[in-house]
Design an enzyme around this catalytic site. Structure first.
Site, PDB file in Angstrom:
ATOM      1  N   LYS A 181       0.697  13.077  -1.436  1.00 61.85           N
ATOM      2  CA  LYS A 181       0.545  13.204  -2.877  1.00 61.85           C
ATOM      3  C   LYS A 181      -0.912  13.556  -3.235  1.00 61.85           C
ATOM      4  O   LYS A 181      -1.745  13.699  -2.346  1.00 61.85           O
ATOM      5  CB  LYS A 181       1.009  11.904  -3.556  1.00 61.85           C
ATOM      6  CG  LYS A 181       2.464  11.516  -3.224  1.00 61.85           C
ATOM      7  CD  LYS A 181       3.471  12.610  -3.599  1.00 61.85           C
ATOM      8  CE  LYS A 181       4.887  12.130  -3.765  1.00 61.85           C
ATOM      9  NZ  LYS A 181       5.652  11.853  -2.535  1.00 61.85           N
TER      10      LYS A 181
HETATM   11  C1  LIG Z   1       7.100  10.996  -2.616  1.00 57.98           C
HETATM   12  C2  LIG Z   1       8.231  10.701  -3.527  1.00 57.98           C
HETATM   13  C3  LIG Z   1       8.867   9.450  -3.526  1.00 57.98           C
HETATM   14  C4  LIG Z   1       8.566   8.379  -2.522  1.00 57.98           C
HETATM   15  O1  LIG Z   1       7.246   7.957  -2.539  1.00 57.98           O
HETATM   16  P1  LIG Z   1       6.795   6.842  -1.459  1.00 57.98           P
HETATM   17  O2  LIG Z   1       5.476   6.387  -1.997  1.00 57.98           O
HETATM   18  O3  LIG Z   1       6.679   7.548  -0.149  1.00 57.98           O
HETATM   19  O4  LIG Z   1       7.815   5.786  -1.456  1.00 57.98           O
HETATM   20  C5  LIG Z   1       9.866   9.214  -4.455  1.00 57.98           C
HETATM   21  N1  LIG Z   1      10.230  10.153  -5.335  1.00 57.98           N
HETATM   22  C6  LIG Z   1       9.650  11.366  -5.360  1.00 57.98           C
HETATM   23  C7  LIG Z   1      10.083  12.373  -6.379  1.00 57.98           C
HETATM   24  C8  LIG Z   1       8.639  11.686  -4.444  1.00 57.98           C
HETATM   25  O5  LIG Z   1       8.078  12.896  -4.468  1.00 57.98           O
END
Ligand SMILES: *Cc1c(COP(=O)(O)O)cnc(C)c1O
Length: 376
Positions: A181
């Site tokens: 992210k």
């Molecule tokens: C990355 C992501 C998640 C999960 O995030 P984590 O921190 O890895 O649990 C959930 N929903 C969306 C849309 C994502 O892009």
């Protein structure tokens, strides 16, 4: 090989981790966690922000806070990451899938009302690529039918909808600080409570179902088990890493936007001659350059594109397998609309590398894109 992603370090992470170590407070909710909470509240305007182990954990907290029971329903897009749906399915709720809009690839708000039944408890929207869903329409539907709104804003930190930060528009919001992210902690996330409504309960759910947070504030004499919950809080090492990142979050976003804009300008000629479609960002949405993607003409074209890019030393990837066609999605969920857009775009979408440090290699990537497009 130019990788699809490379986690960005601001340079202060290790010294903050050393400070956390020296502070001698390594479990959760120490000074670095408080610093992150304050930043999250300030940038989002939410009443409360709580660090979690992941966005997945924050969504699972949301499912507990909604007091979902087996057979309840939560409306979600199918074109999303697994845990947008699995967090609710874990409580026995049924994820009810609706299609996405062809422009933003976000949940199609015009299909939501037809998916509502007497068992519907909530709508969980996903701000794909950090571009906002049509929140005014979605909040109006929720108000009319007495539903809660959860924002999976995993990709949406520092993005806005009509000037409002994503994650604090619905009742509850979830951010991700996964290393893929924009702002990262390795694994990490946060739950946002827009107003006081869920705030006290959220602290309890996050602290194993105890009123430990109230105890530490001196609001109760002893702490005890008061509700269902689990351990959702990260330790201070993770929070220290994240504290270094949030200080630089505006600069990270600006640098990502510069890369995004270069891709977007470059891809225009390919869009003009029909080789691909570029992302669409409505004028009332400010995005955070979480992702640069393109829609290619067909699955075959995408496969050839990714192979050709790899041969030129550039790693490109695709996602998602629509949840309504995944084995667990079929078993645990229900489809409530035609899935034409989801099925179509999930075959054709490709993501290009976008990370800080890519700048000196960007020209090579752009030349490779031209070459790969020419072979389609
Ligand atoms: C990355 C992501 C998640 C999960 O995030 P984590 O921190 O890895 O649990 C959930 N929903 C969306 C849309 C994502 O892009």
């Amino acid at each position: 090989m130019i990788p699809f992603n490379r986690p960005y370090m601001t340079g202060r992470e290790l010294s903050y981790i050393a400070q956390a170590h020296a502070n001698g407070h390594l479990s959760g909710d120490g000074p670095f966690t408080r610093k992150c909470h304050q930043w999250l509240r300030e940038q989002s305007g939410a009443h409360m922000a709580l660090l979690t182990h992941s966005c997945t954990a924050a969504l699972e907290m949301a499912a507990l806070l909604l007091r979902l029971e087996p057979g309840d329903e939560v409306i979600v897009p199918s074109y999303t990451f697994v845990t947008t749906a699995s967090a609710f399915a874990l409580r026995g709720a049924v994820p009810v899938f609706v299609d996405v809009r062809p422009d933003t690839l976000n949940i199609d708000e015009t299909l939501i009302e037809a998916a509502i039944t007497p068992r519907t408890k909530a709508i969980c929207v996903v701000h794909y690529a950090g571009v906002a869903c049509e929140m005014d329409a979605i909040l109006a539907i929720a108000a009319k039918h007495g539903l809660r709104v959860v924002e999976d804003a995993a990709q949406g930190i520092l993005s806005t909808y009509k000037g409002k930060p994503l994650g604090a528009i619905g009742d509850l919001g979830a951010y991700s600080f996964h290393e893929t992210k924009n702002v990262i902690a390795g694994e990490g996330g946060a739950l946002l409570c827009r107003d006081q409504d869920f705030a006290e309960q959220a602290e309890i759910v996050r602290e194993k179902g105890t009123n430990r947070s109230r105890f530490f504030r001196g609001q109760v004499d002893k702490y005890t088990w008061v509700d269902l919950g689990s351990s959702f809080l990260p330790g201070e090492i993770t929070a220290a890493f994240l504290a270094a990142q949030v200080e630089m979050a505006d600069s990270i976003t600006a640098q990502r936007l510069a890369l995004w804009d270069r891709y977007h300008a470059w891809a225009k000629k390919h869009e003009d001659n029909g080789s691909l479609r570029r992302p669409i960002v409505p004028s009332h949405c400010r995005h955070n350059a979480h992702m640069y993607y393109a829609l290619l003409p067909s699955l075959e074209a995408r496969t050839r594109f990714i192979t050709n890019m790899r041969e030129q030393g550039v790693q490109c990837v695709f996602h998602y397998i629509p949840l309504h066609s995944a084995p667990a999605g079929q078993r645990l969920g229900r489809v409530a609309s035609d899935m034409g857009v989801t099925d179509d775009i999930s075959d054709r979408l490709v993501r290009l590398p976008l990370w800080l440090g890519l700048e000196p290699h960007l020209e090579q990537v752009l030349q490779a894109v031209d070459e790969a497009i020419a072979t389609l």
